[in-house]
Design a protein around this motif. Sequence first.
Motif, PDB file in Angstrom:
ATOM      1  N   THR A 560       0.842  -1.206   0.000  1.00  0.00           N
ATOM      2  CA  THR A 560       0.000   0.000   0.000  1.00  0.00           C
ATOM      3  C   THR A 560       0.871   1.247   0.000  1.00  0.00           C
ATOM      4  O   THR A 560       1.592   1.517   0.971  1.00  0.00           O
ATOM      5  N   GLU A 562       1.617   5.272   0.347  1.00  0.00           N
ATOM      6  CA  GLU A 562       1.002   6.323   1.156  1.00  0.00           C
ATOM      7  C   GLU A 562       0.017   7.101   0.297  1.00  0.00           C
ATOM      8  O   GLU A 562       0.338   7.546  -0.807  1.00  0.00           O
ATOM      9  N   THR A 566      -4.230  -0.122  -2.302  1.00  0.00           N
ATOM     10  CA  THR A 566      -3.498  -1.355  -2.015  1.00  0.00           C
ATOM     11  C   THR A 566      -3.540  -2.294  -3.215  1.00  0.00           C
ATOM     12  O   THR A 566      -4.578  -2.464  -3.853  1.00  0.00           O
ATOM     13  N   THR A 585       6.507   6.095   0.193  1.00  0.00           N
ATOM     14  CA  THR A 585       6.454   5.271   1.398  1.00  0.00           C
ATOM     15  C   THR A 585       5.390   4.196   1.222  1.00  0.00           C
ATOM     16  O   THR A 585       4.246   4.486   0.853  1.00  0.00           O
ATOM     17  N   TYR A 586       5.776   2.954   1.493  1.00  0.00           N
ATOM     18  CA  TYR A 586       4.860   1.828   1.334  1.00  0.00           C
ATOM     19  C   TYR A 586       4.696   1.090   2.663  1.00  0.00           C
ATOM     20  O   TYR A 586       5.649   0.956   3.435  1.00  0.00           O
ATOM     21  N   SER A 587       3.468   0.603   2.889  1.00  0.00           N
ATOM     22  CA  SER A 587       3.206  -0.312   3.998  1.00  0.00           C
ATOM     23  C   SER A 587       3.001  -1.697   3.396  1.00  0.00           C
ATOM     24  O   SER A 587       2.202  -1.866   2.468  1.00  0.00           O
ATOM     25  N   LYS A 589       2.236  -5.849   4.097  1.00  0.00           N
ATOM     26  CA  LYS A 589       1.761  -6.906   4.987  1.00  0.00           C
ATOM     27  C   LYS A 589       1.750  -8.229   4.237  1.00  0.00           C
ATOM     28  O   LYS A 589       1.534  -8.263   3.017  1.00  0.00           O
ATOM     29  N   GLU A 607       2.933  -8.182  11.732  1.00  0.00           N
ATOM     30  CA  GLU A 607       3.493  -6.834  11.784  1.00  0.00           C
ATOM     31  C   GLU A 607       3.576  -6.233  10.382  1.00  0.00           C
ATOM     32  O   GLU A 607       3.909  -6.914   9.410  1.00  0.00           O
ATOM     33  N   THR A 608       3.287  -4.928  10.303  1.00  0.00           N
ATOM     34  CA  THR A 608       3.410  -4.195   9.042  1.00  0.00           C
ATOM     35  C   THR A 608       4.837  -3.685   8.877  1.00  0.00           C
ATOM     36  O   THR A 608       5.420  -3.126   9.809  1.00  0.00           O
ATOM     37  N   THR A 609       5.392  -3.903   7.705  1.00  0.00           N
ATOM     38  CA  THR A 609       6.731  -3.398   7.399  1.00  0.00           C
ATOM     39  C   THR A 609       6.607  -2.151   6.534  1.00  0.00           C
ATOM     40  O   THR A 609       5.869  -2.152   5.540  1.00  0.00           O
ATOM     41  N   THR A 610       7.322  -1.104   6.916  1.00  0.00           N
ATOM     42  CA  THR A 610       7.315   0.133   6.140  1.00  0.00           C
ATOM     43  C   THR A 610       8.558   0.182   5.262  1.00  0.00           C
ATOM     44  O   THR A 610       9.674  -0.065   5.719  1.00  0.00           O
ATOM     45  N   VAL A 689       9.532   6.652  11.126  1.00  0.00           N
ATOM     46  CA  VAL A 689       8.247   6.013  11.432  1.00  0.00           C
ATOM     47  C   VAL A 689       8.280   5.623  12.896  1.00  0.00           C
ATOM     48  O   VAL A 689       9.135   4.836  13.311  1.00  0.00           O
TER      49      VAL A 689
END
Length: 707
Positions: A560, A562, A566, A585-587, A589, A607-610, A689
Amino acid sequence: MKKPFNTQYVVVLRLFILMVAKNRLHFKHNLDVNTFSHVEHNSGVCYNKNGILGIRERGFILVSFIRRNLLRISVMVLAIAISSSCAFASTTKVNNKKYTHPSFYKTSLYKLFHGVDVSYWQHEINWEKSKADGIDFAIMRCGYTALNKFSLHQDSTFLTNYKKATAAGVSVGIYYYACATTTKEAKKEANYVVSILKNNNINNQLPVVMDYEIDSGRANTKYKNIVKNKGKSSARKTFTKNAVIFMNTIRAAGYEPMFYSYRVMIDPKFSSNYRFNMKDINGSSQYRFWLAQYSTSISYTGNMEIWQFTSTGRVNGMSGNIDRNFWYYPLEGTKTEEGTKSIRKCTVTLSSTEYKYDGKAKRPKVTVKYGSDSLEDGKDYAVSYMNNIKKGTSTVLVHGKGDYSNETYSTFKIGDKADTTNKTTVLDPSALTPHDIKTVKASVDAKKNTVDVSWSKSKNANKYQVAYKIDSAEKWTKKTVSDNSYTFSDLEPGSILEVKVRGRNTESEETLSGAYSDTKYCYIGSTDNTCEIGEDLKVTVSWKKAEDDRGKFSYKVSITPENGKTKNYTVEGDHKTKTLKANTTYSIKVTPSLIIGKKTYTGDAGETTTVFTGVTEIKSKKAVEGGFKLTWNKIEGEGKPRYKILVADNKKMKDAQYMTKKQSVTSVTIKNLKNKQKYYVAIKPYIKVDGEPVYGNMTKVVGITTK
């Protein structure tokens, strides 16, 4: 299923026996019921000419007493207590024989309709006489597969029976005598049925049934061969899969499927030689079921809608032995298929709701609307008229078709007076019945071992029933809640959960239920991931692949940007590489799913990785005395990118010193270095972050010699 013995009955019986003892009465056992001149069948109390009293149970006098006159009052008390305290199963008399209905049948939840099933073997039928004799539905054979050769045939009487039964007002269902030995053959059989129905414009009201008995011919031989070579379990699995494929094909063609077989073929409690795994056919009500068991009572506890209770019945208008059936029509409807609209949300209007009895079938005109849209009979729905000749309450069933599914009903009366207004709108059950739940969300928290389930509110519902199964339990457990959410807690890691929800209206005259929502499948587990940015902004997302003996895993990688949409990617391995857009910037999962058969159980994303794909470039470098000056390209975008300037005396940037600069700064002068010394420099963009740096791509390392 037998109901538990009522404790009030026990207490009253004990008191009665004490009274007997006090009056010094004598006991006798197992007296012949024929010696009694009077039997109170409803109360179970009887006595003979000598004044012997007794309690009657299943044709035997279990306990008998003397002195009828002295205990007349006591007997009356006991009889009343037994009648009021014990729940007697409902019965119906057919052809002078009494049949006891299954324990689930209650008049507040079901309507009972009488029907037959017919084929070539019944030859000529006078359907008007059969309708007048109380036959409201007929399931007729459209075709069959030969026993000893895979050849498909249409029943020569099918079209005649269909036309004449329809004209007489008898609702029609379809069955096909199947003998498939493989899934390929089962699909051919189902497609053959569909071709018969479509080519002849058959507007059937009841389902299309797979009659699957496999007790003779090549199907029976194939079954026995599999048992011999691979065992009973493998044979059951093979033929169960054939049944599922047949019914899936029928459903895909727009028809409602149903399965038929004998109890000895489907119930392990009834016979160890059963041949179908009903858990995979209608264990979760996937397909409707029509059960054959020729007896006066039935104890089958699985899901069942029609009971074929005899093969030697008699019906006016038909000659010889006839298969007779009870249809337990559920007032709450059946099921709204995914991708269709519920017919229960429609309003049904009858042209009249009262008729004067004249011995003829009454069929008020039916108008069905979904909101302001008028539906078309035969395309969007089919109509059945039940109990519509004799005096009393008649029922109109509306069966969804095409873009509509499920069923609803309205009623009208036949009596001594006619409806003078001749234009009455019937308030159909959907006016009070809870509407379908449109959305259900299930969120797994693998750390807490919980699942939070929430759903959209249902109109007309004051309660909700949550049905669930943990680790593929055979039966659904049900809980009633007031809010539109429920949390499952203390679940075992690695367990699986199935959950569905429906609305309930407990404030109406009878408790009404909406259709169940689609089932959510949850896996109590998660997958954490790591991300690595390579050249050309290729980001590799990696995770540890899980293993489970029950099935295989797949992983949904959700990326996803910013303020963007998604994108999801399904992977069966342990990594996914994707080229991303620069300076974004990406999230990210990774959600695991455990696939067991045709069911996919979704877990926790963990956990979400940025990831920050910041990219800059050193534009210029200029040596100065004891240092140098650098300029670089500015990174645009949200997230307030910053720059980390690294300086080292080696190209590998070991033990590098650094300084940071904010987004707006694009140049810096490095001082206090050694004169005429070669240094190496690089710039690493980053964002913060939760107070921690997330780095983008480092520039190329460049060398520069100070003055």
